[in-house]
Design a protein around this motif. Structure first.
Motif, PDB file in Angstrom:
ATOM      1  N   LEU A   1      37.087   7.728  -8.372  1.00 61.08           N
ATOM      2  CA  LEU A   1      37.240   7.712  -9.649  1.00 61.08           C
ATOM      3  C   LEU A   1      37.684   9.211  -9.892  1.00 61.08           C
ATOM      4  O   LEU A   1      37.399   9.936  -9.111  1.00 61.08           O
ATOM      5  N   TYR A   2      38.035   9.683 -11.402  1.00 61.11           N
ATOM      6  CA  TYR A   2      38.342  11.088 -11.646  1.00 61.11           C
ATOM      7  C   TYR A   2      38.046  10.932 -13.115  1.00 61.11           C
ATOM      8  O   TYR A   2      38.211   9.787 -13.804  1.00 61.11           O
ATOM      9  N   SER A   3      37.954  12.152 -13.492  1.00 59.21           N
ATOM     10  CA  SER A   3      37.682  12.202 -14.976  1.00 59.21           C
ATOM     11  C   SER A   3      38.391  13.649 -15.569  1.00 59.21           C
ATOM     12  O   SER A   3      38.286  14.715 -15.225  1.00 59.21           O
ATOM     13  N   ASP A   4      39.347  13.305 -16.479  1.00 58.51           N
ATOM     14  CA  ASP A   4      40.074  14.368 -17.100  1.00 58.51           C
ATOM     15  C   ASP A   4      39.056  15.234 -18.013  1.00 58.51           C
ATOM     16  O   ASP A   4      39.294  16.387 -17.914  1.00 58.51           O
ATOM     17  N   HIS A   5      38.264  14.546 -18.656  1.00 61.26           N
ATOM     18  CA  HIS A   5      37.310  15.280 -19.542  1.00 61.26           C
ATOM     19  C   HIS A   5      36.506  16.346 -18.866  1.00 61.26           C
ATOM     20  O   HIS A   5      36.330  17.295 -19.046  1.00 61.26           O
ATOM     21  N   LEU A   6      35.804  15.661 -17.734  1.00 65.25           N
ATOM     22  CA  LEU A   6      35.035  16.529 -16.799  1.00 65.25           C
ATOM     23  C   LEU A   6      35.676  17.525 -15.937  1.00 65.25           C
ATOM     24  O   LEU A   6      35.165  18.505 -15.373  1.00 65.25           O
ATOM     25  N   GLY A   7      37.057  17.131 -15.410  1.00 67.49           N
ATOM     26  CA  GLY A   7      37.864  17.959 -14.326  1.00 67.49           C
ATOM     27  C   GLY A   7      37.118  17.747 -13.135  1.00 67.49           C
ATOM     28  O   GLY A   7      37.269  18.549 -12.266  1.00 67.49           O
ATOM     29  N   VAL A   8      36.760  16.510 -12.614  1.00 67.58           N
ATOM     30  CA  VAL A   8      35.927  16.181 -11.633  1.00 67.58           C
ATOM     31  C   VAL A   8      36.738  14.883 -10.895  1.00 67.58           C
ATOM     32  O   VAL A   8      37.135  14.064 -11.748  1.00 67.58           O
TER      33      VAL A   8
END
Length: 181
Positions: free
Chosen positions: A79-86
């Motif tokens: 998984l990844y998150s553009d919002h969190l940057g993780v």
């Protein structure tokens, strides 16, 4: 565990012993994860593939898997998150007691106090946010299942929103230390 407490432990037992203990725990945790994943995928030849202590840890949590986990949406999903940057890899996304949940499987030599494992809840909240960002499915229930040597397994159930502030603080502090803007 805090970074300071880990440093103190490493200093107390020595680097060689700390590395040995860490390696042994990591290897066992990886093997228990593998059995759980196989079992959830209906592969049940774990008796011959893994050491007895690992099978024992699995057998301790098997009733939880059988009685509390329903539909499984994903296992070991990147998984990844553009919002969190993780980014990260979630152990399991499934129904737990009928509610969509982020489920993390752990092993321990001794029972854990809730305040010792807050980093698990922070990580699980990140997975919940990443899952929602990727799939559109909100998940607010976080579940940590710990197989404890020679003891009953532990289950901690938390709400994602209780950990998002600490998650953001942790990410911000990490980026500050690494000089990432």
């Amino acid at each position: 565990l805090t970074e300071a407490s880990i440093r103190e432990w490493r200093a107390r037992v020595g680097e060689e012993e700390a590395n040995r203990v860490s390696r042994k725990a990591s290897t066992r945790g990886t093997k228990v994860h593998a059995i759980v994943e196989d079992y959830i995928n209906n592969i049940e030849d774990y008796q011959d593939k893994y050491p007895l202590n690992v099978v024992g840890n699995f057998m301790d949590i098997k009733p939880i898997l059988d009685g509390m986990i329903g539909d499984v949406y994903a296992q070991e999903a990147a998984l990844y998150s553009d919002h969190l940057g993780v980014a990260g890899r979630v152990d399991c996304v499934a129904e737990f007691n009928g509610r969509p949940s982020i489920i993390d499987f752990k092993t321990a030599r001794k029972p854990k106090k809730r305040e010792w494992i807050e980093n698990y809840f922070i990580q699980e909240s990140a997975y919940a946010i990443m899952w929602e960002e990727r799939t559109g499915q909100p998940i607010t229930q976080l579940v940590t299942i710990i197989a404890v040597d020679n003891n009953q397994p532990q289950i901690f159930v938390e709400h994602r929103d209780n950990w998002t502030t600490k998650l953001i603080e942790t990410i911000t502090e990490y980026k500050r230390r690494k000089g990432i803007s």
